[in-house]
Design a protein around this motif. Structure first.
Motif, short mmCIF file in Angstrom:
data_model
loop_
_atom_site.label_atom_id
_atom_site.label_comp_id
_atom_site.label_asym_id
_atom_site.label_seq_id
_atom_site.Cartn_x
_atom_site.Cartn_y
_atom_site.Cartn_z
N THR A 333 32.42 -47.12 33.82
CA THR A 333 31.89 -45.77 33.64
C THR A 333 32.89 -44.77 34.21
OG1 THR A 333 30.71 -45.81 35.77
CG2 THR A 333 29.47 -46.47 33.79
N LEU A 334 32.83 -43.56 33.67
CA LEU A 334 33.61 -42.44 34.18
C LEU A 334 32.66 -41.54 34.96
CD1 LEU A 334 36.18 -40.71 34.36
CD2 LEU A 334 35.47 -39.62 32.21
N THR A 335 32.91 -41.42 36.26
CA THR A 335 32.07 -40.59 37.12
C THR A 335 32.65 -39.19 37.19
OG1 THR A 335 31.43 -42.49 38.46
CG2 THR A 335 31.14 -40.31 39.44
N ILE A 336 31.81 -38.18 36.97
CA ILE A 336 32.21 -36.77 37.09
C ILE A 336 31.35 -36.16 38.18
CG2 ILE A 336 32.53 -34.59 35.89
CD1 ILE A 336 32.52 -36.17 33.26
N ALA A 337 31.98 -35.60 39.23
CA ALA A 337 31.23 -35.17 40.40
C ALA A 337 31.61 -33.75 40.81
CB ALA A 337 31.49 -36.13 41.57
N ASN A 338 30.61 -33.05 41.33
CA ASN A 338 30.80 -31.71 41.90
C ASN A 338 29.86 -31.60 43.09
OD1 ASN A 338 31.26 -29.04 42.51
ND2 ASN A 338 30.18 -28.22 40.72
N GLY A 339 30.37 -31.97 44.26
CA GLY A 339 29.52 -32.01 45.44
C GLY A 339 28.48 -33.09 45.30
N ASP A 340 27.20 -32.70 45.46
CA ASP A 340 26.11 -33.66 45.37
C ASP A 340 25.71 -33.96 43.93
OD1 ASP A 340 26.02 -33.74 48.11
OD2 ASP A 340 24.50 -32.16 48.27
N ARG A 341 26.27 -33.24 43.01
CA ARG A 341 25.90 -33.41 41.60
C ARG A 341 26.93 -34.29 40.89
NH1 ARG A 341 24.81 -28.33 37.42
NH2 ARG A 341 24.20 -29.60 35.60
N SER A 342 26.49 -35.31 40.22
CA SER A 342 27.42 -36.20 39.51
C SER A 342 26.72 -36.86 38.35
CB SER A 342 27.98 -37.26 40.45
OG SER A 342 26.96 -38.16 40.87
N ILE A 343 27.52 -37.29 37.39
CA ILE A 343 27.00 -38.05 36.25
C ILE A 343 27.97 -39.20 35.98
CG2 ILE A 343 25.86 -36.07 35.17
CD1 ILE A 343 28.21 -35.90 33.22
N ASP A 344 27.44 -40.26 35.40
CA ASP A 344 28.24 -41.42 35.02
C ASP A 344 28.18 -41.55 33.51
OD1 ASP A 344 28.90 -42.13 37.66
OD2 ASP A 344 27.00 -43.21 37.89
N LEU A 345 29.36 -41.58 32.88
CA LEU A 345 29.44 -41.71 31.43
C LEU A 345 30.03 -43.06 31.07
CD1 LEU A 345 30.89 -38.17 30.53
CD2 LEU A 345 28.50 -38.90 30.42
N SER A 346 29.32 -43.81 30.24
CA SER A 346 29.87 -45.07 29.74
C SER A 346 30.88 -44.77 28.63
CB SER A 346 28.74 -45.95 29.19
OG SER A 346 28.16 -45.35 28.02
N TYR A 347 31.55 -45.82 28.18
CA TYR A 347 32.50 -45.64 27.08
C TYR A 347 31.79 -45.15 25.83
CZ TYR A 347 36.35 -46.59 23.84
OH TYR A 347 37.33 -46.47 22.90
N ALA A 348 30.59 -45.66 25.58
CA ALA A 348 29.82 -45.23 24.41
C ALA A 348 29.40 -43.77 24.55
CB ALA A 348 28.60 -46.12 24.23
N ASP A 349 29.01 -43.37 25.78
CA ASP A 349 28.65 -41.97 26.01
C ASP A 349 29.83 -41.06 25.73
OD1 ASP A 349 26.10 -42.69 26.83
OD2 ASP A 349 26.68 -42.84 28.96
N LEU A 350 31.01 -41.46 26.22
CA LEU A 350 32.19 -40.62 26.10
C LEU A 350 32.62 -40.48 24.65
CD1 LEU A 350 34.07 -39.06 28.05
CD2 LEU A 350 35.56 -41.07 28.08
N THR A 351 32.64 -41.57 23.93
CA THR A 351 33.06 -41.53 22.52
C THR A 351 32.00 -40.90 21.63
OG1 THR A 351 32.25 -43.79 22.22
CG2 THR A 351 34.60 -43.51 22.74
N GLY A 352 30.76 -40.83 22.13
CA GLY A 352 29.70 -40.22 21.35
C GLY A 352 29.62 -38.71 21.50
N MET A 353 30.37 -38.15 22.43
CA MET A 353 30.37 -36.70 22.62
C MET A 353 31.27 -36.04 21.57
SD MET A 353 30.61 -36.49 26.80
CE MET A 353 30.49 -34.70 26.80
N PRO A 354 31.13 -34.72 21.35
CA PRO A 354 32.02 -34.02 20.39
C PRO A 354 33.48 -34.26 20.74
CG PRO A 354 30.22 -32.60 21.05
CD PRO A 354 30.12 -33.80 21.93
N GLN A 355 34.26 -34.67 19.75
CA GLN A 355 35.66 -35.03 19.97
C GLN A 355 36.59 -33.92 19.46
OE1 GLN A 355 36.48 -38.48 21.31
NE2 GLN A 355 34.37 -37.95 21.89
N THR A 356 37.70 -33.77 20.16
CA THR A 356 38.73 -32.79 19.80
C THR A 356 40.06 -33.50 19.61
OG1 THR A 356 37.62 -31.04 21.06
CG2 THR A 356 39.94 -30.70 20.53
#
Length: 462
Positions: A333-356
């Protein structure tokens, strides 16, 4: 010894060894080092920025060009430095090495010390720089730290040398050629003191012999002693007269012969042509790794465009980074954090987001670069998921743990740029593991070492 050194200096005189040629080669070498210094500082502060620094993300090819010029100019320092040393080689036989402090010795000491420091530091700098492009580290010290420190040593010693030599540089900067009658030695300094010593030795030797010879020999000896020291041979008839009177024959004074060698091996045109061919050959046969127009001639550079996984060169493989298992772990998973706030994105989550899709070059500190097509999620969109502001910088952490580049910082100018991606595809295909699968950073105007591969965490740092 002084006579011997003078004879050696005169025997290696050449039309290409003069103050004008020393000035020409010196300014080319100085320009090359200044270009290396400026482009090197830019690369250094991109990797280790000071707190107040921000950088432009346009043009896209900025780092590609500056680092390509840095490496090419550094390679060109080899023939330019050797050419400069060839021109000033006779000065190695200056005697005494440093004059009395009362007679300008302090300036002599400063001049010779600065040039010794400059030459020594330059040879080390360009040698380890060249080996770095091949990733050959044959020394026990850290390359980046020493390379950076030596750059200041070189520029400082060069500045001192220029200051000491400024009168000569100003005199010969615009001259198209050496004026008639100018001294041949590269220092431009007349050897008046040595000439006087030779004349005194000639007069003393001839006069002593004349005292025990015939009147005719004495007359000939007096003529020889009175002859000015023009740098030519002592007239043999006059020099031999006192010896001939005593039955001694053969040439004398050969041990203090000051006649330049009759064979001028390298003319001015020949020297300039040789230097120009060497410079042109190095540019042609190594510049192709940085500039595509020269790619077909790229014979000696360590990287060639189109060679590597997905037709793109690499510096560090997944095996070398020891991520061959963690990078392909289905639980990644790719963890994205900002202080106490964070999310974990799997490979499927990441590739399923809008791509550029963007076209950006990979430009490495070793000098090679190549344009490629990348596809992924904009960094600004990922930052927004955790409430990051446009003023926030990020820290990127790789799965690789045994490298100083396993953690990278990225200023807000890159985070907010629409071309900055967390890429998952390269040239229309999922990333090869050696190119950073499952996800990597790609941003405009950044060194390749900062385009972090095998991402595991993105975290707000400010």
């Amino acid at each position: 010894m002084r006579f011997l050194l003078y004879r050696l200096r005169r025997s290696i005189d050449s039309p290409s060894r003069n103050p004008r040629m020393a000035t020409v080669t010196g300014r080319l070498l100085g320009l090359a080092f200044l270009i290396c210094f400026g482009t090197g500082l830019y690369s250094h502060f991109l990797q280790e920025p000071l707190a107040w620094m921000t950088f432009t993300t346009r043009p896209l090819w900025l780092y590609q060009v500056t680092q390509g010029i840095h490496i090419t100019a550094g390679i060109l320092c080899f023939p330019l430095l050797l050419g400069k040393l060839y021109v000033v080689f006779p000065d190695l036989f200056q005697f005494p090495p440093v004059r009395s402090l009362k007679k300008g010795g302090a300036v002599d000491l400063l001049e010779r010390g600065s040039i010794a420091l400059f030459v020594g530091a330059s040879l080390v700098e360009i040698t380890i720089g060249l080996l770095n492009t091949f990733q050959l580290y044959l020394w026990p010290f850290g390359f980046r730290q020493v390379h950076y420190a030596l750059a200041y040593v070189i520029i400082g010693s060069l500045a001192i040398h220029i200051a000491v030599k400024l009168p000569i540089i100003r005199r010969y900067w615009f001259k198209a050629r050496m004026p008639e009658g100018e001294p041949v030695l590269a220092s431009g300094r007349e050897d008046a003191a040595i000439g006087r010593d030779l004349a005194d030795a000639r007069a003393s030797s001839v006069s002593n012999d004349a005292a025990s010879s015939t009147p005719a020999a004495a007359s000939a000896a007096a003529s020889a002693a009175a002859a000015p020291d023009s740098g030519d041979r002592v007239p043999q008839e006059a020099a031999q007269a006192p010896f001939a009177a005593r039955g001694v024959t053969g040439r004398v004074f050969d041990w203090i012969d000051t006649t330049p060698a009759p064979n001028k091996a390298v003319s001015r045109r020949g020297f300039v042509a040789t230097l120009a061919v060497a410079v042109a050959a190095l540019v042609a046969f190594t510049g192709g790794q940085s500039f595509r127009v020269l790619d077909r001639l790229n014979a000696f550079a360590p990287r060639k465009a189109g060679i590597g996984p997905q037709s793109l060169p690499i510096n560090r493989t997944a095996a070398a980074a020891k991520v061959t298992e963690t990078a392909v772990d289905p639980a990644w998973t790719l963890t994205i954090a900002n202080g106490d706030r964070s999310i974990d994105l799997s490979y499927a989550d990441l590739t399923g987001m809008p791509q550029t899709s963007v076209d950006l070059p990979i430009a490495c500190v070793e000098g090679w670069s190549q344009m490629a097509s990348w596809r992924g999620v904009r960094m600004s969109e990922l930052a927004a998921l955790v409430g990051a502001t446009s003023e926030d910088a990020f820290k990127a952490t790789s799965l690789e743990t045994n490298s100083r580049y396993g953690v990278m910082t990225m200023g807000p100018e890159y985070v907010n740029d629409p071309l900055t991606l967390v890429a998952v595809q390269l040239n229309g295909e999922p990333l090869d593991i050696d190119h950073g699968y499952p996800a990597r950073m790609i941003a405009p105007g950044r060194p390749g070492v900062l385009q972090t591969k095998w991402l595991s965490r993105l975290e707000v740092t400010s």
